[in-house]
Design a protein around this motif. Structure first.
Motif, PDB file in Angstrom:
ATOM      1  N   THR A  82       0.813  -1.213   0.000  1.00  7.79           N
ATOM      2  CA  THR A  82       0.000   0.000   0.000  1.00  7.79           C
ATOM      3  C   THR A  82       0.851   1.268   0.000  1.00  7.79           C
ATOM      4  O   THR A  82       0.311   2.364  -0.100  1.00  7.79           O
ATOM      5  N   GLU A  83       2.182   1.112   0.088  1.00  6.26           N
ATOM      6  CA  GLU A  83       3.063   2.280   0.134  1.00  6.26           C
ATOM      7  C   GLU A  83       4.151   2.290  -0.934  1.00  6.26           C
ATOM      8  O   GLU A  83       4.646   3.353  -1.292  1.00  6.26           O
ATOM      9  N   ARG A 156      -3.080   5.642  -2.411  1.00  7.09           N
ATOM     10  CA  ARG A 156      -2.010   6.295  -1.646  1.00  7.09           C
ATOM     11  C   ARG A 156      -2.138   7.812  -1.731  1.00  7.09           C
ATOM     12  O   ARG A 156      -1.976   8.526  -0.739  1.00  7.09           O
ATOM     13  N   HIS A 159      -4.933   8.897   0.375  1.00 11.43           N
ATOM     14  CA  HIS A 159      -4.532   8.811   1.784  1.00 11.43           C
ATOM     15  C   HIS A 159      -3.825  10.089   2.216  1.00 11.43           C
ATOM     16  O   HIS A 159      -4.107  10.638   3.294  1.00 11.43           O
ATOM     17  N   SER A 163      -5.479  12.488   4.897  1.00 12.32           N
ATOM     18  CA  SER A 163      -4.926  12.136   6.207  1.00 12.32           C
ATOM     19  C   SER A 163      -5.017  13.274   7.209  1.00 12.32           C
ATOM     20  O   SER A 163      -4.903  13.048   8.407  1.00 12.32           O
ATOM     21  N   ARG A 169      -9.985  10.454   6.028  1.00 12.50           N
ATOM     22  CA  ARG A 169      -9.683   9.056   6.335  1.00 12.50           C
ATOM     23  C   ARG A 169     -10.894   8.166   6.114  1.00 12.50           C
ATOM     24  O   ARG A 169     -10.781   7.024   5.661  1.00 12.50           O
ATOM     25  N   VAL A 172     -11.337   7.459   2.353  1.00 13.56           N
ATOM     26  CA  VAL A 172     -10.396   6.436   1.890  1.00 13.56           C
ATOM     27  C   VAL A 172     -10.887   5.047   2.279  1.00 13.56           C
ATOM     28  O   VAL A 172     -10.841   4.099   1.483  1.00 13.56           O
TER      29      VAL A 172
END
Length: 224
Positions: A82-83, A156, A159, A163, A169, A172
């Motif tokens: 996910t990153e 991502r 996010h 965030s 949040r 997402v």
């Protein structure tokens, strides 16, 4: 061999983990068949115990020609999380490449005729920073992997945009739930696209038409 969880960040999850396509093992299979035929001829032409010498020589020759390729395949891992995209290779002397999703500008895939028939190809990841371009070789179903990268990158990006607020949040999380429903067949592509545009429009500073345009430019088909 699963990637160690201790090497992932606290909120990072593995989306897809795989080894290179099995076609990299074809030379080892070819040598095994050729040497097996040679052993068969040796059994027909030689008297005991010389045919067993031929078997031992064939096994040693196969190991010399193939074992490195087998180890390279087994110890090479591609991961999409996910990153980031992670590439790890090598058994003793290890090598690694990591590409943060937020740095990715473009993802291209290529397949020749034979590669398309066997279901593999190369993926070229263009990113900002020192890496510039990273070519991932022998990827199973490269077109599907390209789409997976774009989806992970978009989540991502959302996010980061969301965030800073509880509402962001929540959006997402809802998008991830919608994607799961679509994958299971409980939500049509049109319903997913409409709900996605609605959720994105609720984020401050994000226009649904801009996201839709970016999605088309990236080659991600929401109706796929």
């Amino acid at each position: 061999m699963r990637y160690p969880d201790r090497l992932l960040t606290e909120d990072e999850d593995i989306v897809h983990q795989f080894r290179p396509h099995w076609r990299v093992l074809l030379p080892a299979v070819g040598w095994a068949m050729l040497l097996g035929a040679g052993v068969g001829i040796a059994f027909a032409a030689l008297d005991p115990p010389y045919e067993w010498y031929a078997v031992a020589a064939a096994v040693l020759l196969w190991l010399a020609l193939s074992v490195r390729r087998l180890f390279d395949w087994w110890f090479t891992n591609y991961l999409l999380t996910t990153e980031r995209i992670i590439v790890r290779s090598g058994m003793i002397a290890r090598q690694g490449t990591e590409i943060p999703l937020e740095n990715i500008n473009n993802v291209l895939f290529s397949q020749k005729v034979l590669e398309r028939m066997l279901g593999y190809g190369d993926v070229l990841v263009e990113s900002a920073g020192e890496t510039g371009q990273s070519r991932l070789m022998n990827i199973p179903d490269p077109q599907a992997f390209q789409s997976e990268i774009y989806r992970a990158r978009e989540l991502r990006t959302l996010h980061f945009k969301g965030s800073g607020s509880p509402h962001g949040r929540d959006v997402v999380a809802q998008l991830e739930a919608l994607a799961d429903l679509r994958e299971r067949g409980h939500l049509s592509a049109d319903e997913f696209a409409a709900k996605k545009a609605e959720l994105l429009g609720s984020l401050p500073g994000v226009e649904p038409r801009d996201v839709s345009r970016r999605t088309r430019d990236d080659g991600l088909d929401l109706d796929a």
